[in-house]
Design an enzyme around this catalytic site. Structure first.
Site, PDB file in Angstrom:
ATOM      1  N   HIS A   2     -72.547   4.451  23.446  1.00  0.00           N
ATOM      2  CA  HIS A   2     -71.969   5.531  22.617  1.00  0.00           C
ATOM      3  C   HIS A   2     -71.498   4.911  21.308  1.00  0.00           C
ATOM      4  CE1 HIS A   2     -69.204   9.327  22.478  1.00  0.00           C
ATOM      5  NE2 HIS A   2     -69.571   8.933  21.266  1.00  0.00           N
ATOM      6  N   HIS A  50     -72.137   5.522  17.073  1.00  0.00           N
ATOM      7  CA  HIS A  50     -72.752   6.209  15.930  1.00  0.00           C
ATOM      8  C   HIS A  50     -72.969   5.169  14.850  1.00  0.00           C
ATOM      9  CE1 HIS A  50     -71.670  10.204  17.622  1.00  0.00           C
ATOM     10  NE2 HIS A  50     -70.697   9.495  18.159  1.00  0.00           N
ATOM     11  N   HIS A  67     -72.266  15.074  23.445  1.00  0.00           N
ATOM     12  CA  HIS A  67     -70.803  14.972  23.437  1.00  0.00           C
ATOM     13  C   HIS A  67     -70.255  16.244  24.089  1.00  0.00           C
ATOM     14  CE1 HIS A  67     -71.467  11.800  20.570  1.00  0.00           C
ATOM     15  NE2 HIS A  67     -70.198  11.700  20.210  1.00  0.00           N
ATOM     16  N   GLU A  79     -64.570  16.023  24.853  1.00  0.00           N
ATOM     17  CA  GLU A  79     -63.778  15.084  24.041  1.00  0.00           C
ATOM     18  C   GLU A  79     -62.520  15.855  23.621  1.00  0.00           C
ATOM     19  OE1 GLU A  79     -65.588  14.037  20.277  1.00  0.00           O
ATOM     20  OE2 GLU A  79     -64.183  12.386  19.896  1.00  0.00           O
ATOM     21  N   ASP A 106     -67.821   4.054  19.876  1.00  0.00           N
ATOM     22  CA  ASP A 106     -67.935   5.313  19.121  1.00  0.00           C
ATOM     23  C   ASP A 106     -68.180   5.075  17.625  1.00  0.00           C
ATOM     24  OD1 ASP A 106     -68.118   8.060  18.985  1.00  0.00           O
ATOM     25  OD2 ASP A 106     -65.987   8.467  19.276  1.00  0.00           O
ATOM     26  N   ASP A 107     -67.126   4.870  16.857  1.00  0.00           N
ATOM     27  CA  ASP A 107     -67.228   4.650  15.403  1.00  0.00           C
ATOM     28  C   ASP A 107     -66.314   3.478  15.036  1.00  0.00           C
ATOM     29  OD1 ASP A 107     -68.736   7.244  14.529  1.00  0.00           O
ATOM     30  OD2 ASP A 107     -67.130   7.934  15.851  1.00  0.00           O
TER      31      ASP A 107
HETATM   32  N1  ADE Z   1     -69.640  11.861  15.237  1.00  0.00           N
HETATM   33  C1  ADE Z   1     -69.254  10.594  15.123  1.00  0.00           C
HETATM   34  N2  ADE Z   1     -68.296  10.319  16.019  1.00  0.00           N
HETATM   35  C2  ADE Z   1     -68.071  11.453  16.729  1.00  0.00           C
HETATM   36  C3  ADE Z   1     -67.217  11.806  17.793  1.00  0.00           C
HETATM   37  N3  ADE Z   1     -66.352  10.940  18.324  1.00  0.00           N
HETATM   38  N4  ADE Z   1     -67.261  13.063  18.254  1.00  0.00           N
HETATM   39  C4  ADE Z   1     -68.101  13.940  17.717  1.00  0.00           C
HETATM   40  N5  ADE Z   1     -68.931  13.654  16.713  1.00  0.00           N
HETATM   41  C5  ADE Z   1     -68.921  12.415  16.217  1.00  0.00           C
HETATM   42 ZN    ZN Z   2     -69.228   9.948  19.541  1.00  0.00          ZN
END
Ligand code: ADE
Ligand code: ZN
Length: 334
Positions: free
Chosen positions: A14, A16, A194, A197, A275-276
């Site tokens: 996971h 991005h 997703h 969340e 994630d990011d």
């Molecule tokens: N795009 C990038 N990170 C995300 C996340 N945590 N949830 C939804 N969209 C995303």
């Molecule tokens: Zn994500």
């Protein structure tokens, strides 16, 4: 001495790729492409990374992505990620990318996919990291736009293995994307989304029943619905959990309150992911180490999390066996 959590070989499911854009690279690409950023410096930009919720983050994330314009920008972005997580002993990664973030501002689909693909190839050759790409649809846009995006990407079908669904969750339930996910299924692509969340357990049901996903990204709100937990456990549907993301976006107030231990106790195939990472203050080892400290995870639980990610990955059995052997070797040296 590095800890077991740090040394453990890892699979990231996971991630991005646009969320790995570090401020330094953002400024360098802005310079290269003649883009003016609304921040005076790297420090000023980092100082803005204080999010109240998912939408706060997405606003900055989409703005940052504007500096990505040419094939080499996408290559540089992904190559920076691979070299960074090589230090964290990531051995396999499945990367999300958001084509609509780029094609909607005039960047060609091929520019995005070919730049990322070149970095994946180099990571395999030079770092021994296997990887693949998963094309995500932006759920704040229409179902028709998702279908069109997939059609536009089909000339590059060999370069991605699946589709996903991301962006603003609440108010954008999965059912609107049934047609795009059906088309992906007919093309033999893997499907993930997703769900759970910020959104309710119903969105996880929707991802399973309407989109036929094989994994749920995040999914932490599943614990609010005992029947759903039963189903996720019985069908071994993996959850790609992102602990530092969840605290940065205030899904949990504090890492010590994260429900990861309860997900494991419920017998779910939970995994740890970043994630990011450029926005949430941590790559894979930061997530593993901070979870171990805040949640009191044992080495056996860390190993289980690493093995769950191997099971949940979309690699073939031979590669899974290699990855499992790698975890076994690291555990013997523990
Ligand atoms: N795009 C990038 N990170 C995300 C996340 N945590 N949830 C939804 N969209 C995303
Ligand atoms: Zn994500």
């Amino acid at each position: 001495m590095t800890s077991f959590a740090e040394r453990l070989p890892k699979v990231e499911l996971h991630l991005h790729i646009e969320g790995t854009l570090e401020p330094e690279l953002m400024f360098a690409l802005a310079d290269r492409n003649g883009v003016t950023l609304p921040y005076a410096s790297v420090d000023a930009l980092r100082a803005a990374y204080d999010f109240g919720n998912l939408q706060d983050f997405l606003d900055l994330y989409y703005q940052g992505a504007n500096v990505l314009q040419k094939q080499e920008d996408f290559f540089d972005l992904a190559w920076a990620y691979f070299t960074r997580v090589h230090r964290d002993n990531v051995e396999h990664a499945e990367l999300f990318f958001d084509p609509q973030t780029h094609t909607d501002r005039g960047v060609a689909m091929g520019t995005v996919i070919e730049g990322l693909t070149a970095a994946c190839k180099k990571a395999d050759e030079e770092l021994n990291i296997s990887s693949s790409l998963i094309l995500c649809f932006l759920r704040h846009l229409s179902g028709d736009a998702a279908v069109q995006t997939l059609r536009d990407a089909l000339p590059y079908r060999e370069h991605f293995i699946g589709v996903g669904l991301d962006s603003a969750e609440v108010g954008n339930p999965p059912e609107r994307f049934t047609e795009a996910f059906d088309l992906a299924g007919a093309e033999g692509l893997h499907r993930v989304a997703h769900a759970g969340e910020e959104g309710p357990p119903e969105y996880i049901w929707g991802a399973l029943d309407a989109l036929h996903v094989e994994r749920i990204d995040h999914g932490v709100r599943c614990l609010e619905d005992a029947k759903l937990v039963q189903r996720l456990a019985a069908e071994r549907i993996p959850l790609t959990v992102c602990p530092l993301s969840n605290t940065k976006l205030r899904v949990f107030d504090d890492l010590s309150q994260h429900n990861l231990p309860r997900l494991l106790e419920a017998g779910l195939c939970a995994t740890i992911n970043s994630d990011d990472p450029a926005y949430f203050g941590g790559y894979m080892n930061d997530n593993f180490v901070q979870c171990q400290q805040a949640l009191g995870l044992s080495d056996a639980q860390l190993r289980l999390l690493a093995e769950n990610a191997i099971e949940a990955s979309f690699v073939d059995d031979a590669r899974k066996a290699q990855l499992r052997a790698s975890v076994q070797r690291a555990s013997e040296g523990a």
